[in-house]
Design a protein around this motif. Sequence first.
Motif, PDB file in Angstrom:
ATOM      1  N   THR A  13      10.636  11.452 -20.479  1.00 23.76           N
ATOM      2  CA  THR A  13      10.056  10.263 -19.874  1.00 23.76           C
ATOM      3  C   THR A  13      10.101  10.397 -18.359  1.00 23.76           C
ATOM      4  OG1 THR A  13      10.790   8.883 -21.723  1.00 23.76           O
ATOM      5  CG2 THR A  13      10.226   7.758 -19.678  1.00 23.76           C
ATOM      6  N   VAL A  14       8.954  10.186 -17.710  1.00 25.91           N
ATOM      7  CA  VAL A  14       8.838  10.352 -16.268  1.00 25.91           C
ATOM      8  C   VAL A  14       9.095   9.009 -15.594  1.00 25.91           C
ATOM      9  CG1 VAL A  14       7.330  11.057 -14.376  1.00 25.91           C
ATOM     10  CG2 VAL A  14       7.200  12.218 -16.576  1.00 25.91           C
ATOM     11  N   SER A  15       9.976   8.988 -14.597  1.00 28.70           N
ATOM     12  CA  SER A  15      10.291   7.762 -13.869  1.00 28.70           C
ATOM     13  C   SER A  15       9.305   7.562 -12.729  1.00 28.70           C
ATOM     14  CB  SER A  15      11.713   7.840 -13.310  1.00 28.70           C
ATOM     15  OG  SER A  15      11.959   6.748 -12.459  1.00 28.70           O
ATOM     16  N   PRO A  16       8.895   6.318 -12.466  1.00 23.94           N
ATOM     17  CA  PRO A  16       7.965   6.060 -11.372  1.00 23.94           C
ATOM     18  C   PRO A  16       8.654   5.831 -10.034  1.00 23.94           C
ATOM     19  CG  PRO A  16       8.307   4.045 -12.605  1.00 23.94           C
ATOM     20  CD  PRO A  16       9.157   5.109 -13.280  1.00 23.94           C
ATOM     21  N   ALA A  17       9.953   6.165  -9.930  1.00 23.41           N
ATOM     22  CA  ALA A  17      10.709   5.831  -8.723  1.00 23.41           C
ATOM     23  C   ALA A  17      10.108   6.480  -7.480  1.00 23.41           C
ATOM     24  CB  ALA A  17      12.171   6.253  -8.896  1.00 23.41           C
ATOM     25  N   LEU A  18       9.845   7.799  -7.562  1.00 30.90           N
ATOM     26  CA  LEU A  18       9.318   8.498  -6.396  1.00 30.90           C
ATOM     27  C   LEU A  18       7.939   7.981  -6.025  1.00 30.90           C
ATOM     28  CD1 LEU A  18       9.623  10.707  -4.298  1.00 30.90           C
ATOM     29  CD2 LEU A  18       8.685  12.345  -5.942  1.00 30.90           C
ATOM     30  N   GLY A  19       7.077   7.805  -7.025  1.00 29.22           N
ATOM     31  CA  GLY A  19       5.751   7.279  -6.746  1.00 29.22           C
ATOM     32  C   GLY A  19       5.796   5.870  -6.214  1.00 29.22           C
ATOM     33  N   GLY A  20       6.748   5.059  -6.706  1.00 30.39           N
ATOM     34  CA  GLY A  20       6.871   3.699  -6.209  1.00 30.39           C
ATOM     35  C   GLY A  20       7.231   3.663  -4.738  1.00 30.39           C
ATOM     36  N   GLU A  21       8.121   4.554  -4.331  1.00 29.96           N
ATOM     37  CA  GLU A  21       8.488   4.609  -2.904  1.00 29.96           C
ATOM     38  C   GLU A  21       7.299   5.041  -2.053  1.00 29.96           C
ATOM     39  OE1 GLU A  21      11.789   7.189  -2.622  1.00 29.96           O
ATOM     40  OE2 GLU A  21      13.176   5.887  -3.714  1.00 29.96           O
TER      41      GLU A  21
ATOM     42  N   LEU B 294       4.158   4.650  -2.835  1.00 26.90           N
ATOM     43  CA  LEU B 294       3.197   3.552  -2.837  1.00 26.90           C
ATOM     44  C   LEU B 294       3.603   2.474  -1.852  1.00 26.90           C
ATOM     45  CD1 LEU B 294       0.743   2.076  -4.012  1.00 26.90           C
ATOM     46  CD2 LEU B 294       2.251   1.176  -5.802  1.00 26.90           C
ATOM     47  N   ARG B 295       4.893   2.163  -1.828  1.00 32.44           N
ATOM     48  CA  ARG B 295       5.377   1.151  -0.895  1.00 32.44           C
ATOM     49  C   ARG B 295       5.109   1.569   0.543  1.00 32.44           C
ATOM     50  NH1 ARG B 295      10.088   1.411  -2.412  1.00 32.44           N
ATOM     51  NH2 ARG B 295       9.865   0.064  -4.219  1.00 32.44           N
ATOM     52  N   ALA B 296       5.375   2.838   0.848  1.00 31.64           N
ATOM     53  CA  ALA B 296       5.121   3.327   2.197  1.00 31.64           C
ATOM     54  C   ALA B 296       3.627   3.304   2.512  1.00 31.64           C
ATOM     55  CB  ALA B 296       5.662   4.749   2.340  1.00 31.64           C
ATOM     56  N   GLY B 297       2.791   3.667   1.533  1.00 31.09           N
ATOM     57  CA  GLY B 297       1.347   3.641   1.750  1.00 31.09           C
ATOM     58  C   GLY B 297       0.817   2.244   1.964  1.00 31.09           C
ATOM     59  N   LEU B 298       1.345   1.280   1.197  1.00 32.57           N
ATOM     60  CA  LEU B 298       0.903  -0.105   1.371  1.00 32.57           C
ATOM     61  C   LEU B 298       1.339  -0.664   2.719  1.00 32.57           C
ATOM     62  CD1 LEU B 298       1.553  -1.564  -2.201  1.00 32.57           C
ATOM     63  CD2 LEU B 298      -0.625  -0.865  -1.190  1.00 32.57           C
ATOM     64  N   ILE B 299       2.535  -0.288   3.155  1.00 33.92           N
ATOM     65  CA  ILE B 299       2.986  -0.735   4.481  1.00 33.92           C
ATOM     66  C   ILE B 299       2.076  -0.163   5.570  1.00 33.92           C
ATOM     67  CG2 ILE B 299       4.850  -0.555   6.169  1.00 33.92           C
ATOM     68  CD1 ILE B 299       6.822  -0.631   3.827  1.00 33.92           C
ATOM     69  N   ALA B 300       1.737   1.131   5.427  1.00 29.39           N
ATOM     70  CA  ALA B 300       0.834   1.745   6.400  1.00 29.39           C
ATOM     71  C   ALA B 300      -0.531   1.075   6.360  1.00 29.39           C
ATOM     72  CB  ALA B 300       0.705   3.237   6.119  1.00 29.39           C
ATOM     73  N   GLY B 301      -1.024   0.763   5.161  1.00 30.09           N
ATOM     74  CA  GLY B 301      -2.314   0.080   5.050  1.00 30.09           C
ATOM     75  C   GLY B 301      -2.277  -1.308   5.651  1.00 30.09           C
ATOM     76  N   ALA B 302      -1.163  -2.035   5.438  1.00 25.96           N
ATOM     77  CA  ALA B 302      -1.039  -3.379   6.012  1.00 25.96           C
ATOM     78  C   ALA B 302      -1.004  -3.335   7.536  1.00 25.96           C
ATOM     79  CB  ALA B 302       0.224  -4.049   5.471  1.00 25.96           C
ATOM     80  N   ILE B 303      -0.286  -2.349   8.080  1.00 28.76           N
ATOM     81  CA  ILE B 303      -0.244  -2.208   9.552  1.00 28.76           C
ATOM     82  C   ILE B 303      -1.641  -1.908  10.094  1.00 28.76           C
ATOM     83  CG2 ILE B 303       0.645  -0.785  11.436  1.00 28.76           C
ATOM     84  CD1 ILE B 303       3.210  -0.438   9.790  1.00 28.76           C
TER      85      ILE B 303
ATOM     86  N   CYS C 262      -4.815   5.484  -1.535  1.00 26.52           N
ATOM     87  CA  CYS C 262      -5.160   5.978  -0.191  1.00 26.52           C
ATOM     88  C   CYS C 262      -6.658   5.869   0.059  1.00 26.52           C
ATOM     89  CB  CYS C 262      -4.706   7.423  -0.029  1.00 26.52           C
ATOM     90  SG  CYS C 262      -2.919   7.644  -0.081  1.00 26.52           S
ATOM     91  N   GLY C 263      -7.465   6.135  -0.968  1.00 26.05           N
ATOM     92  CA  GLY C 263      -8.909   5.994  -0.826  1.00 26.05           C
ATOM     93  C   GLY C 263      -9.319   4.567  -0.543  1.00 26.05           C
ATOM     94  N   ALA C 264      -8.641   3.613  -1.182  1.00 30.04           N
ATOM     95  CA  ALA C 264      -8.940   2.199  -0.924  1.00 30.04           C
ATOM     96  C   ALA C 264      -8.553   1.806   0.495  1.00 30.04           C
ATOM     97  CB  ALA C 264      -8.215   1.325  -1.945  1.00 30.04           C
ATOM     98  N   ILE C 265      -7.445   2.365   1.004  1.00 30.66           N
ATOM     99  CA  ILE C 265      -7.018   2.055   2.372  1.00 30.66           C
ATOM    100  C   ILE C 265      -8.008   2.626   3.385  1.00 30.66           C
ATOM    101  CG2 ILE C 265      -5.213   2.437   4.083  1.00 30.66           C
ATOM    102  CD1 ILE C 265      -3.189   2.390   1.783  1.00 30.66           C
ATOM    103  N   VAL C 266      -8.461   3.862   3.133  1.00 32.13           N
ATOM    104  CA  VAL C 266      -9.451   4.472   4.028  1.00 32.13           C
ATOM    105  C   VAL C 266     -10.731   3.650   4.043  1.00 32.13           C
ATOM    106  CG1 VAL C 266     -10.907   6.513   4.360  1.00 32.13           C
ATOM    107  CG2 VAL C 266      -8.492   6.786   3.792  1.00 32.13           C
ATOM    108  N   ALA C 267     -11.063   3.021   2.912  1.00 36.85           N
ATOM    109  CA  ALA C 267     -12.304   2.244   2.824  1.00 36.85           C
ATOM    110  C   ALA C 267     -12.293   1.040   3.753  1.00 36.85           C
ATOM    111  CB  ALA C 267     -12.511   1.778   1.384  1.00 36.85           C
ATOM    112  N   ILE C 268     -11.104   0.571   4.174  1.00 34.80           N
ATOM    113  CA  ILE C 268     -11.059  -0.557   5.113  1.00 34.80           C
ATOM    114  C   ILE C 268     -11.771  -0.190   6.407  1.00 34.80           C
ATOM    115  CG2 ILE C 268      -9.526  -2.024   6.479  1.00 34.80           C
ATOM    116  CD1 ILE C 268      -7.449  -1.747   4.269  1.00 34.80           C
ATOM    117  N   GLY C 269     -11.509   1.010   6.909  1.00 32.73           N
ATOM    118  CA  GLY C 269     -12.160   1.454   8.138  1.00 32.73           C
ATOM    119  C   GLY C 269     -13.660   1.617   7.968  1.00 32.73           C
ATOM    120  N   ILE C 270     -14.101   2.138   6.789  1.00 31.15           N
ATOM    121  CA  ILE C 270     -15.533   2.311   6.544  1.00 31.15           C
ATOM    122  C   ILE C 270     -16.239   0.962   6.523  1.00 31.15           C
ATOM    123  CG2 ILE C 270     -17.226   3.118   4.860  1.00 31.15           C
ATOM    124  CD1 ILE C 270     -15.245   5.258   4.024  1.00 31.15           C
ATOM    125  N   THR C 271     -15.625  -0.017   5.861  1.00 28.67           N
ATOM    126  CA  THR C 271     -16.232  -1.349   5.784  1.00 28.67           C
ATOM    127  C   THR C 271     -16.270  -2.011   7.144  1.00 28.67           C
ATOM    128  OG1 THR C 271     -15.331  -1.536   3.540  1.00 28.67           O
ATOM    129  CG2 THR C 271     -16.127  -3.550   4.570  1.00 28.67           C
TER     130      THR C 271
END
Length: 594
Positions: free
Chosen positions: A386-394, A396-405, A457-466
């Motif tokens: 069973t694969v844990s999502p811990a690393l991906g969750g961290e 994702l959290r960092a990516g969302l923070i970067a996207g929010a900034i 990450c693709g969704a975050i990049v789309a903010i700049g395109i829009t």
Amino acid sequence: MAAPKKGRRSPGGQGRPGRVLALILIAMVALIGGMFASGDTTPRLGIDLAGGTSFTLEAKNEPGKPNAINKTNMDTAVGIMDRRVNGLGVSESEVQTQGAKHIIVNIPKGTNAKQARQQVGTTAKLGFRPVLTSAPGVKSPEPKPSASVGDKDKDKAKDKDDKSKDDKTKPSGSSSASASPQGRAVTDALKANPAVDPSAPAKDGKAGSDKKDPKAPTPTPVPGDVAALQKQLAALDCSTPASRAKASEAAAAAKASDPIVACKTDGSAKEILGPVAVEGTGVDKASAVIDTQQGKGWIVQLKFTKDGAKKFADVTGKLATQQPPQNQFAIVLDGEVVSDPSVTSSIAGGQAEISGGFTQESSRDLANVLSYGALPLSFDVVTETTVSPALGGEQLRAGLIAGAIGLILVIIYLVAYYRGLALVALASLLVSAILTYTIMVLLGIALGFALNLPAVCGAIVAIGITADSFIVYFERIRDEIREGRSLRPAVERGWPRARRTILVSDFVSFLAAAVLFIVTVGKVQGFAFTLGLTTLLDVVVVFFFTKPLMTLLARRKFFASGHPWSGLDPKRLGVKPPLRASRRPAAPVDPKEA
């Protein structure tokens, strides 16, 4: 001069912007309603964000093929496994080789990992075998001695026994005790030559009748001990998964030229099957479709290879002359009967369909088995974790923070530079975000799309395109105002030039996303898919929300008068407000000299 008609569309503009806004708002409400009606309001997440199951498959050499484990066969197996998993509706799965003879398969959480493991990890020896005898899946009961009864009861028992004897004398094809076939195969064309001799049915080890029809096809002798097969059939119990697994293991170990005793996958029936008439490699393609013309519901369409079409035409032609259940052919995967449709005529031309009582899921499962059933190697599942999502969750959290900034910085820039126009940009970004979110949720439900970290990450990049599309339009409007025009004509005259620039820019972005999606595999495809989706949505939002909203706001005094906080102040843009039409003062008339 005739006055212009009221409500006439201006060049390059939209005559009724309110209707266009209402249209996109209705579409948003419909998408949101569909999302809530489905009962799932969150996107499906990939294995890197939600965790899942990972198992390792080890290739093994087949008897008589000591050198079968090579790079070509391993790559072929990876491709087939990947298509199998995606055929189950599982997106963002990972199938890749590890070393010389291992394959790693990662299945995201929330998908049917057990079903995927069965189809991916199976040895996948697929074959079409004729059905010789069919019986209910439970173990046949042993005969019990009858107890003594009264005279009246004896007469009843005797009558009942006589009736049962009469029933036994009837041909087995007329009996309704055999399991009903799952589907009925029908032909689409009649253009093939028979090439294979299928095994003929046997009845209690006899030919069935001393009299033979000279026109009837000559049956091919069934190899093996018929009495032993019948004894094995009577002792077989298909009612439990453990007994079915044991039976399928024994049947899978048999040679293709030997008859076998096998269970159906649901345990409803057990059958004696003749030798393999058509190998699984004879199937070129199979797909599950819904029949809307004849109302058959979900069906499975098959397309055979040239050699497989010839063999299948011959075996179905001979089976069609038999009585049920001996007019059926069993689709056997690793010693287990996946389906056993009956045949009414020779199926030639290399194309056929199986219909009757299918659901969407069962038809897709059968199509997957037929399309991807023949792997070039055999595999054993050696580990499952069973694969844990811990690393991906961290991450994702960092990516969302970067996207929010990044989003906050974009908002600050828009407010500082465009002021009132920033409200239009923010409203457009909000509409784009709602459309993107709901579509991703619905795609997860309908197609199994899973959102992984690169997709985020693709969704975050789309903010700049829009945001770039809004800036292009706003600058065109401001250019028109700098030339001395008022806001309403500036909105309409600036739109055609801004539209061309936006379409060219979005086309380039979409083309890059499409190329990236085609030439890459795995997680990078998630990034490309999200980028392409958000680029298309940018066009929809700009055309059906931003432009009509600007047309409506241009009629408001706050924007039309060039208020300092509107972002369209002529003084701030370096021009003077347009002069209002007024009477010119009459020029002084010099008196004429005499």
